[in-house]
Scaffold this motif. Structure first.
Motif, PDB file in Angstrom:
ATOM      1  N   GLU A 144      25.998  -5.178 -13.012  1.00  0.00           N
ATOM      2  CA  GLU A 144      25.485  -5.614 -11.704  1.00  0.00           C
ATOM      3  C   GLU A 144      24.128  -4.967 -11.408  1.00  0.00           C
ATOM      4  O   GLU A 144      23.213  -5.622 -10.921  1.00  0.00           O
ATOM      5  N   ILE A 145      23.999  -3.701 -11.722  1.00  0.00           N
ATOM      6  CA  ILE A 145      22.728  -3.007 -11.488  1.00  0.00           C
ATOM      7  C   ILE A 145      21.633  -3.581 -12.384  1.00  0.00           C
ATOM      8  O   ILE A 145      20.505  -3.819 -11.937  1.00  0.00           O
ATOM      9  N   MET A 146      21.950  -3.853 -13.648  1.00  0.00           N
ATOM     10  CA  MET A 146      20.946  -4.414 -14.566  1.00  0.00           C
ATOM     11  C   MET A 146      20.505  -5.802 -14.127  1.00  0.00           C
ATOM     12  O   MET A 146      19.316  -6.133 -14.202  1.00  0.00           O
ATOM     13  N   VAL A 147      21.407  -6.625 -13.674  1.00  0.00           N
ATOM     14  CA  VAL A 147      21.052  -7.969 -13.195  1.00  0.00           C
ATOM     15  C   VAL A 147      20.129  -7.863 -11.987  1.00  0.00           C
ATOM     16  O   VAL A 147      19.126  -8.576 -11.873  1.00  0.00           O
ATOM     17  N   THR A 148      20.430  -6.959 -11.070  1.00  0.00           N
ATOM     18  CA  THR A 148      19.600  -6.777  -9.880  1.00  0.00           C
ATOM     19  C   THR A 148      18.191  -6.318 -10.267  1.00  0.00           C
ATOM     20  O   THR A 148      17.196  -6.827  -9.751  1.00  0.00           O
ATOM     21  N   VAL A 149      18.090  -5.369 -11.195  1.00  0.00           N
ATOM     22  CA  VAL A 149      16.786  -4.886 -11.648  1.00  0.00           C
ATOM     23  C   VAL A 149      16.002  -6.015 -12.315  1.00  0.00           C
ATOM     24  O   VAL A 149      14.790  -6.164 -12.097  1.00  0.00           O
ATOM     25  N   MET A 150      16.648  -6.844 -13.119  1.00  0.00           N
ATOM     26  CA  MET A 150      15.983  -7.974 -13.786  1.00  0.00           C
ATOM     27  C   MET A 150      15.466  -8.989 -12.768  1.00  0.00           C
ATOM     28  O   MET A 150      14.360  -9.510 -12.913  1.00  0.00           O
ATOM     29  N   ILE A 151      16.233  -9.250 -11.744  1.00  0.00           N
ATOM     30  CA  ILE A 151      15.805 -10.205 -10.709  1.00  0.00           C
ATOM     31  C   ILE A 151      14.576  -9.657  -9.984  1.00  0.00           C
ATOM     32  O   ILE A 151      13.591 -10.369  -9.761  1.00  0.00           O
ATOM     33  N   ILE A 152      14.600  -8.385  -9.627  1.00  0.00           N
ATOM     34  CA  ILE A 152      13.457  -7.779  -8.930  1.00  0.00           C
ATOM     35  C   ILE A 152      12.222  -7.758  -9.825  1.00  0.00           C
ATOM     36  O   ILE A 152      11.108  -8.067  -9.385  1.00  0.00           O
ATOM     37  N   ALA A 153      12.371  -7.437 -11.103  1.00  0.00           N
ATOM     38  CA  ALA A 153      11.242  -7.409 -12.028  1.00  0.00           C
ATOM     39  C   ALA A 153      10.647  -8.807 -12.207  1.00  0.00           C
ATOM     40  O   ALA A 153       9.421  -8.975 -12.233  1.00  0.00           O
TER      41      ALA A 153
END
Length: 191
Positions: free
Chosen positions: A13-22
């Motif tokens: 979940e954290i990795m998906v959120t970081v990818m969306i923000i990037a």
């Protein structure tokens, strides 16, 4: 025993959120760069339209119109490419170049420089001006000497290229006179 559920986020979940923000950050940065590039393109197109307007006015009115580079009043006499802040239109009238109010001067934005690449390097005066340069009150009038003149027969003198460049942009804009079309043409070049 009652089942207790752990609270928190999983690594996925954290990795998906970081990818969306990037991804969103990269897209907004790209959009900002494109908007900046369009600003320079728009400025170059506005100068082309302004030059064509002067050419058409010379043909329609049967008078020679010239372009005089000017700097800020505080930098009087300094007309180096980096000091030019506007281009003024002048008309040849009664054996002298006279500033006109229409079309309005072309204001260069900050960081823009304009210079002329002349084919003929002789410093011959474009058109003869009379010796008497005073107004009807006897005040001396400053001689205006244009860099380039649009003639009523559809030509320019002297043959030259006008180069518009910006400090923070790698592309330059070169304005050339097309004798066949009797109009200015714009070339985009990368430095």
């Amino acid at each position: 025993m009652t089942g207790r559920r752990e609270q928190g986020f999983t690594l996925i979940e954290i990795m998906v959120t970081v990818m969306i923000i990037a991804t969103m950050s990269a897209m907004s940065l790209l959009a900002l760069n494109q908007a900046s590039d369009r600003r320079y393109e728009t400025e170059a197109d506005k100068l082309l339209i302004w030059l064509q307007q002067i050419s058409e006015r010379a043909s329609l009115e049967g008078a020679a119109y010239g372009i005089v580079p000017e700097s800020d009043p505080g930098r009087a006499g300094d007309v180096t490419p980096s000091a030019i802040t506007r281009l003024r239109v002048v008309v040849y009238y009664r054996m002298r170049w006279v500033a006109v109010s229409a079309p309005e001067p072309f204001l260069l934005e900050d960081g823009a420089t304009v210079h002329w690449l002349l084919e003929d390097t002789e410093t011959e005066e474009l058109m003869p001006q009379g010796d008497q340069m005073t107004n009807r009150y006897g005040d001396e009038i400053e001689r205006l000497l244009p860099e380039m003149a649009f003639l009523p027969d559809g030509y320019i003198e002297p043959k030259a290229e006008i180069v518009l460049s910006f400090d923070s942009f790698e592309r330059t804009y070169v304005y050339l006179w097309d004798d066949e079309a009797s109009a200015m043409a714009l070339e985009r070049r990368t430095r």
